[in-house]
Write an enzyme that holds these catalytic residues in place. Structure first.
Site, PDB file in Angstrom:
ATOM      1  CE1 TYR A   1      -4.219   1.038  -0.376  1.00 15.25           C
ATOM      2  CE2 TYR A   1      -3.784   2.558   1.189  1.00 15.25           C
ATOM      3  CZ  TYR A   1      -4.407   2.158   0.341  1.00 15.25           C
ATOM      4  OH  TYR A   1      -5.796   2.922   0.077  1.00 15.25           O
TER       5      TYR A   1
ATOM      6  CE  LYS B   1      -6.960   1.404   2.381  1.00 18.01           C
ATOM      7  NZ  LYS B   1      -7.946   2.362   2.512  1.00 18.01           N
TER       8      LYS B   1
END
Length: 422
Positions: free
Chosen positions: A154, A225
């Site tokens: 991420y 995510k």
């Protein structure tokens, strides 16, 4: 032709927690002698193909596949970690090298390859390659090394991965919905092979991190995510679905890029945009009535409107507005506590928010609501905020260019200072 259901061992070792004294032996003696540790705490095997695993009962995974179908399905494949009995039962004896290499050894091999690289994007590519062929191993690595892996899957690395998404595209992951799909989305939902989706992360690619409009390249955000949610939140990987609502892009570079994979038209706006979003949401809820839908990286001119429309009707939230706001509020309240002040002192603070996007405005809204819950009036709470964007403080002289969410926080003075002087 009917096919019997195959059973897979999950590949993860689950441990019982510490056994309490009340479980071992009742104080009144009604259970008789205590249960011996040798019976209660079954240890992992230390040698052979079961090394690092346990033989105690684990709930098996049922699949209607055999042979190479399982090996080529990243959700079910354990690669060389399949044991002899599984290779016979699942009909791929001879389709794998003979030596059983368990998850621990596979993990060490991937980590050694990743740690030899200096480039974060190269580490990301290696890890996503594992994601594409062996999700059991992928999530094992994330669970065991979250602090090291989170910045790779991420932020900040996912930004570069999104910019290069088309060039690095290897295999389908997630679903895409666009204008051509209008009227078909309810049927399209059944193209997704998993029957029990519990979490959807959806973006329209209009405001990806600090990079702006990346269109369909924004798929990297829902994928990253949801990987975090699976590893840190314990959600099963087959119960999540990343989604891009592709309504075009206003990014001139993408409109001219021959490798871009999204709709190469200017971004859809107004009623057609909201109607497309509405059909997607209705279709998702029709197939999975209890699914949680997370809006991710929608631009500020649509994010609040979508949230306001559906927040009381759907199980949904906007991470940039509500998630960021809740986290910021927790941090500020923690800071007040560290200073020995009570939560009611929140309304005594002067708060400057640098950035007036959906996240910045969301933070301001959550903090203002908290101030009002602790006794401040709406007008008193508003006076605590100074919200600025790239053009300076949000002041009354800019009312014509601001959205309804921004107008709440406009000011004409900062104490005795006019906003034009700031």
């Amino acid at each position: 032709m009917l096919r019997s259901t195959a059973l897979l061992h999950s590949g993860f070792t689950r441990r019982w927690g510490p056994v309490s004294s009340s479980f071992r032996s009742m104080s009144n003696g009604s259970w008789g002698e205590s249960i011996p540790d040798e019976y209660v705490e079954e240890k992992e095997e230390e040698v052979g193909e079961w090394k690092g695993c346990t033989k105690k009962f684990l709930m098996p995974i049922s699949v209607n596949s055999r042979g190479s179908e399982i090996l080529n399905n990243p959700l079910y494949s354990k690669n060389t970690a399949f044991k002899g009995g599984e290779r016979d039962r699942l009909r791929f004896r001879g389709l794998l090298p003979p030596r059983r290499v368990n998850m621990q050894i596979q993990k060490e091999r991937v980590l050694e390859e990743m740690r030899a690289e200096e480039s974060m994007i190269r580490k990301h590519v290696i890890l996503e390659d594992v994601h594409d062929r062996n999700e059991t191993l992928y999530h094992r690595i994330l669970v065991d090394h979250m602090e090291e892996m989170a910045p790779i899957i991420y932020t900040p690395t996912v930004g570069q991965a999104c910019n290069e998404f088309a060039m690095r595209y290897r295999r389908p992951r997630g679903m895409y919905f666009c204008e051509e799909d209008r009227g078909h989305m309810a049927a399209m939902m059944y193209n997704w092979p998993q029957r029990d989706v519990q979490v959807i992360v959806v973006t329209d690619g209009s405001r990806i991190l600090g990079l702006g409009d990346l269109g369909a390249n924004g798929m990297g955000i829902p994928i990253g995510k949801l990987s975090l949610y699976c590893a840190a939140g314990g959600i099963a990987p087959h119960r999540v679905m990343p989604v891009v609502i592709d309504v075009g892009t206003d990014n001139e570079a993408l409109l001219k890029d021959k490798f871009y994979l999204g709709v190469q038209k200017p971004r859809m706006k107004g009623a057609p945009y909201y109607h497309l979003v509405d059909e997607f949401l209705q279709a998702a809820r029709h197939r999975w009535p209890n699914v949680l839908i997370q809006f991710e990286d929608f631009s500020s001119n649509v994010a609040q409107k979508i949230l306001n429309k559906y927040r009381d009707e759907f199980l949904c939230f906007n991470d940039d507005i509500q998630g960021t706001g809740a986290t910021t509020l927790a941090g500020i309240l923690g800071g007040l506590r560290a200073k020995g002040e009570k939560p009611t002192a929140l309304g005594d603070q002067r708060i400057l928010i640098a950035g007036a996007g959906s996240a910045g405005v969301g933070v301001a809204q959550v903090l203002m609501q908290a101030m009002m819950e602790h006794g401040r009036s709406e007008e008193e709470a508003k006076k605590c905020f100074f919200v600025a964007d790239e053009n300076g403080l949000l002041g009354t002289e800019r009312l014509s260019e601001l959205s309804a969410e921004h107008v709440i926080f406009v000011r004409d003075t900062d104490g005795s200072t006019n906003t034009s002087q700031l």
